[in-house]
Design a protein around this motif. Structure first.
Motif: not given
Length: 719
Positions: A217-223
């Motif tokens: 839930y703390r990612p680098s990118s959600r894309r």
């Protein structure tokens, strides 16, 4: 100051509970406004900012973005407020042009076109460009989001599984669950136990480093997805590594991966994402040297063209991290600026590495597609339910590539409440609502579109964030944050539009403190909520468990979530003992135990009264079956089964409020004794099948219902 704040959506007070109002410190308001490029440091600056805003408002004809719902009986208010004779033109994203004029005031009630024949009522769904030319010659334009009235409703079997993918290892996993395991789980769940969906944790790209933050839930990118979830053997080039040196290296990596897996399954080791990625990264480098076949090459080029600059930026960021490390502040020159000349030169110099990361994303996308295909072929009407985290890491790919869209020096969190007197700071930079509006919500649209590429549904973590978020200025405690409001109608319209394009169901995680009107607004657009058994009580009345027929229909009903105790732990009180061992209790142990036992007894009494616990009390497995019988009695559109509950796992995947005291996000799925189970052992578990009989009975497909076998007898099988 209060007026200036309100004009920019910044709340100067909030109500943590009924009848209580807390005022936001002025320093917080000033800092939040500064993050929105509004200077409020002095009274003179406030006056100047107000004057500038009023001047813009006086000259503005249209807002940056307008929303048009397809069930609307009249056009948006901003259009009806235009003077008669204003010429309107809509350039649709489909390439069409529609024109009409605003009627004169005297004619608006009597001579306006009927709702069904008005040009605005016939616009196709999409994000269009609206232009207006007023009678006095002024011109203005804006984005027009034309959205369907509601999202699609879930169909088919309404029960499915909730699982943290990394925790689900098979005998083929490389030390953590992967997309091959997900495809196997979906195929089995659809074919063998009639499940309609499988919901997984966010599979977003993580921030590299040692150690990597294990939280999904703390990612680098959600894309873009994370290649750590790849099943290496399923990458087609794996079969074509023929050089003796490379083949031996690859075989060695497979052997080391098996040792990682055995350590987790047999030796009590925790999941080690970094170790898994190190092996997979080396394997992908070997596979990258294998030329793509003509068909694969053409498909890859199509993917690159479709994803465009967004993918190139993400892959460039990955290449820069490989070269200079994850701390952006230490990158040389102006590499921290995506648009700098230094970055352009480095992008070209690292072209091979950039392409490597693009290929890794593509391979992951292909395996996500295969998993969803396996789910649908197994009869699932929904299939995969992907999870959208509430934000991204401040030093990640998205904040580097889309820096202008994020509020500098701000972090998302939660204000103090009855459960956390200190508030929360999640360390996630928020989107700027003004930038979203001026871009027609382009960043939001692009991430939703990618997330929904291979999904039958999406779960929106902290869906209340579509309406407002708690911003915490850097250097201040979470208690000194402020709510910042977003254009909820636009955020919701974009969500409904993109879900409509994908044919996907939308689920909102609306647990905790929810401001009035939010759940009604979501339900009106078909967004399902989340209802957890232990929280569903008659809070306004008796305080007793809410009977099943009083539950809302528009929800996913579950017994627990990844942030809560498993059902077995709740029934046995193990979760209280765990928090006591870790020093997390705020009251004496006996007091906590007594309250917890009373709550469980309340529910067991309710289950017994409804005839859902025929085995009687004292049987944990029977009680878990009774809980799920209860969920099936509710009108909920979807019923989620926490996969660890099927085998009695008593350990939470995440224990909020802990960091190094508990191995959050690093535990494999295990049985009631804490012994890790493989996917193969899980699906053969008698305990799981006893629970699933509850669902077969409810759907009338159990053996007692006289259902026909799913396999044809030998004489009727085709030759």
């Amino acid at each position: 100051m209060a007026r200036l704040a309100a004009l920019h959506g910044v709340a100067v007070s909030y109500a943590p509970s009924e009848g209580r109002t807390v005022h936001v410190p002025e320093a917080t308001v000033v800092a939040v406004l500064a993050a929105l490029d509004v200077d409020a440091h002095t009274p003179e600056a406030v006056d100047a900012a107000l004057a500038a805003h009023d001047a813009r408002a006086d000259s503005a004809v249209l807002p940056p973005t307008l929303v048009l719902w397809q069930d609307a009986q009249e056009p948006p208010g901003a259009l009806t407020a235009l003077p008669g004779g204003t010429a309107l033109r809509v350039s649709t994203e489909q390439g069409e042009t529609r024109t009409w004029s605003v009627p004169a005031p005297a004619r608006r009630d009597s001579s306006a076109p009927a709702a069904g024949s008005a040009p605005w009522a016939e616009l196709p769904p999409g994000v269009h460009r609206l232009s207006a030319v007023l009678p006095d010659g002024r011109e203005s334009s804006c984005h027009l989001v034309a959205a369907p009235a509601r999202t699609v409703a879930p169909e088919g079997p309404r029960h499915g599984f909730l699982v943290q993918l990394y925790s689900l290892l098979s005998t083929r996993s490389w030390g953590m669950g992967d997309l091959g395991d997900l495809a196997e789980l979906a195929a089995w769940a659809g074919r063998s136990v009639g499940a309609g969906f499988v919901q997984v944790n966010p599979l977003h790209a993580a921030v590299p480093g040692a150690p990597t933050d294990p939280s999904p839930y703390r990612p680098s990118s959600r894309r873009f997805p994370d290649p750590v979830h790849l099943r290496i053997e399923d990458v087609p080039e794996f079969a074509h590594v023929t050089g003796p040196g490379d083949r031996a290296r690859l075989d060695g990596l497979v052997a080391r991966a098996a040792a990682l897996r055995d350590g987790v399954l047999s030796e009590g080791a925790l999941l080690d994402r970094d170790a898994v990625w190190a092996l997979k990264r080396e394997a992908l480098e070997i596979l990258y040297a294998v030329p793509l076949g003509p068909g694969r090459r053409a498909a890859y080029r199509d993917f690159l063209a479709e994803q465009g600059t967004a993918l190139e930026d993400h892959a460039t960021w990955c290449a820069l991290v490989d070269t200079y490390g994850p701390d952006r502040a230490r990158w040389p020159g102006a590499l921290a600026d995506r648009a700098s000349a230094d970055t352009a030169r480095e992008r070209a110099a690292l072209a091979g590495l950039v392409d490597f990361h693009c290929r890794a994303v593509w391979d992951t996308d292909r395996q996500l597609a295969a998993a969803q295909r396996a789910a649908r072929e197994a009869g699932m009407a929904v299939g995969l339910v992907h999870d959208l985290a509430v934000g991204v890491h401040p030093d990640g790919s998205d904040t580097w590539a889309q820096a202008q869209a994020y509020a500098s020096g701000m972090s998302v969190g939660a204000p103090p409440d009855a459960f956390n007197a200190h508030g929360q700071d999640w360390g996630l930079p928020p989107w700027r609502p003004d930038v979203l509006a001026t871009t027609g919500y382009a960043p939001y649209r692009s991430l939703l579109r990618n997330l929904l590429r291979h999904a039958g549904a999406v779960r929106i973590d902290h869906v209340m964030g579509l309406f407002r978020l708690w911003w915490v200025p850097a250097g201040l405690p979470p208690t000194e944050g402020a709510y910042v409001r977003y254009d909820a109608e636009a955020m919701l319209a974009v969500l409904v539009l993109e879900a409509h394009r994908a044919g996907a169901v939308v689920v909102g995680e609306d647990l905790g403190t929810v401001e009035p009107g939010v759940r009604d607004a979501l339900a009106a657009r078909g967004v399902l909520g989340t209802s957890v058994l232990w929280f569903e009580r008659d809070w306004a009345g008796t305080g007793r468990p809410l009977p099943p027929d009083a539950w809302r229909e528009g929800c996913v009903a579950t017994a627990t979530t990844h942030d809560l105790p498993s059902t077995a732990a709740r029934l046995t009180g193990d979760h209280v003992a765990l928090r006591h061992r870790l020093g997390l209790l705020t009251r004496p142990l006996e007091e906590e135990r007594a309250e917890d036992a009373a709550e469980v007894a309340d529910w067991l009494t309710c289950l017994t009264r409804l005839g859902l616990l025929p085995e009687g009390g004292g049987d944990e497995e029977a009680a878990i079956r009774a809980v799920h019988r209860f969920l099936l009695r509710t009108p909920a559109r979807m019923v989620g089964i926490w996969l660890p509950d099927t085998v009695g796992d008593r350990r939470p995947q995440n224990l909020p409020g802990t960091w190094d005291q508990y191995p959050n996000w690093r535990l494999p799925l295990a049985d009631a004794a804490g012994r890790p189970l493989t996917l193969e052992e899980l699906v053969a578990s008698p305990r799981l099948h006893a629970l699933m009989e509850v669902f077969r009975e409810a759907s009338g497909t159990g053996t007692e219902a006289g259902a026909k076998p799913l396999t044809a007898p030998p004489g009727e099988r085709p030759a």
